[in-house]
Design an enzyme around this catalytic site. Sequence first.
Site, PDB file in Angstrom:
ATOM      1  N   ASP A  82      18.353 -58.778  39.002  1.00 32.95           N
ATOM      2  CA  ASP A  82      17.557 -58.975  40.229  1.00 32.95           C
ATOM      3  C   ASP A  82      17.856 -57.881  41.229  1.00 32.95           C
ATOM      4  OD1 ASP A  82      16.978 -61.453  39.077  1.00 32.95           O
ATOM      5  OD2 ASP A  82      18.535 -62.485  40.235  1.00 32.95           O
ATOM      6  N   HIS A  95      21.089 -62.686  39.920  1.00 38.86           N
ATOM      7  CA  HIS A  95      21.432 -62.207  38.574  1.00 38.86           C
ATOM      8  C   HIS A  95      21.593 -60.686  38.673  1.00 38.86           C
ATOM      9  CE1 HIS A  95      18.632 -65.616  37.853  1.00 38.86           C
ATOM     10  NE2 HIS A  95      19.285 -65.851  36.732  1.00 38.86           N
TER      11      HIS A  95
HETATM   12  C1  XLS Z   1      16.107 -71.144  35.090  1.00 41.11           C
HETATM   13  C2  XLS Z   1      17.338 -71.276  35.843  1.00 41.11           C
HETATM   14  C3  XLS Z   1      17.873 -69.971  36.419  1.00 41.11           C
HETATM   15  C4  XLS Z   1      19.322 -70.154  36.795  1.00 41.11           C
HETATM   16  C5  XLS Z   1      20.088 -68.896  36.915  1.00 41.11           C
HETATM   17  O1  XLS Z   1      15.424 -72.120  34.818  1.00 41.11           O
HETATM   18  O2  XLS Z   1      17.155 -72.221  36.844  1.00 41.11           O
HETATM   19  O3  XLS Z   1      17.106 -69.536  37.482  1.00 41.11           O
HETATM   20  O4  XLS Z   1      19.436 -70.874  37.991  1.00 41.11           O
HETATM   21  O5  XLS Z   1      20.101 -68.169  35.755  1.00 41.11           O
END
Ligand code: XLS
Length: 441
Positions: A102, A99
């Site tokens: 991150d 993201h």
């Molecule tokens: C949260 C989601 C997130 C997505 C990406 O539960 O799994 O990590 O994979 O935003």
Amino acid sequence: MAYFENIDKIKYEGSNSTNPYSFKFYNPEEVVGGKTMEEYLRFGVAYWHTFTEDLSDPFGVGTAQRSWDKFDGMDLAKARVEAAFEFFEKLNVPYFCFHDVDIAPEGSSLRESNQNLDSIVAMIKDYMKDSKTKLLWNTVNNFTHPRFVHGAASANNADVFAFAAAKVKKGLEVGKELGAENYVFWGGREGYETLLNTDMKLELDNLGRFFNMAVNYAEEIGFDAQFLIEPKPKEPTSHQYDFDVASGYAFLQKYDLADKFKFNIEANHATLAGHTFEHELHYARVNGLLGSVDANQGHPLLGWDTDEFPTDLYATTLAMYEIIKNGGLGRGGLNFDAKVRRGSFTPEDLFLAHIAGMDAFAVGLRVAQKLLDDNVLEGIVKDRYSSFYEGIGKEIVDGTSDFQKLEQHALQLDEIKHESGRLELIKANINQYLLKAYAGE
Ligand code: XLS
Ligand code: NI
Ligand code: NI
């Protein structure tokens, strides 16, 4: 500087190895079903769980020991990039995912956040030149910051909608810059807590408008990634709009997006929706919508997204069965959207956890391919529907029957014959194949 000094490159050593820092089943070069394991499995590391996560939970602070944590701000972001590429190289993994927040800290304005992103993206691009690890997908975090308290693209506030759009616009530009194979939308705040203050129709229509604008912008800038929706039924909101593949598909069709998107299916989200992982994969596959996978598993006794590393061989086998039948994942992959447990706080645990997950999927691939080669399940399914291959059944399937003909047929029937579904035999067969795989047969 080395961030994982004690770890050498992880190699395949076979199932008899006692070296914890080796693959026992994942042999990247081994050919299964006409492709190497590396090509089939397309493993990815989730940046957030591996480099950004501190292992805090709602009752306790972070426990993670990370050598990059002595840095701060943009220095921390840069150290994480260095650590990440050392990790990718040592784990020998072909993909990673992130993201926006991150990889780079948010600034005090959108402009400053974008500048932070630009400088880290340039650094990542540089590292990617000397690395085999590519970007499976990126996304933006439109859920953590308080501005998203009432949603993002489904917010009640048009300024928030605009802000969310600006972040996705930047995310698409970043994806293009780094050559992402896919772009993911997980709507963490796209849902509602209570209908008592919610205009659901407007929120859903806005969400549809948002996705259409994203598709248009990607086309405009020539970013040709596969777009993916990642369904999740609840958490953080109690009602998420992209509940599961079936409801997501209905949404895509209504808003004219069905040929623009596929699904990123997460095992733990499937179980939260009351489905099995293979149900979600299968539903997507038979509708031509299986795009990518967030490989993890839930805890059977807990009702939230525990994001555990996948080690359940039964589940990985049934998942790989669907993926093989899909002809692989195309541009998608198996992204470990999984975090080490709070008690597994050392840097070494990051390697051990990924090795466990990669080996579990390698076993799943081998066993599933063998089940298909030996026609173990396919034959049973085919026989079970044999009444639709001839006579009245064929007429139904061919569309040449109607209620009058069916009534005529039913009136002539003395008794309807059934065959056993053989459920226990099927399960015993799968166990036999799993055990033979352990024995190396
Ligand atoms: C949260 C989601 C997130 C997505 C990406 O539960 O799994 O990590 O994979 O935003
Ligand atoms: Ni996920
Ligand atoms: Ni999740």
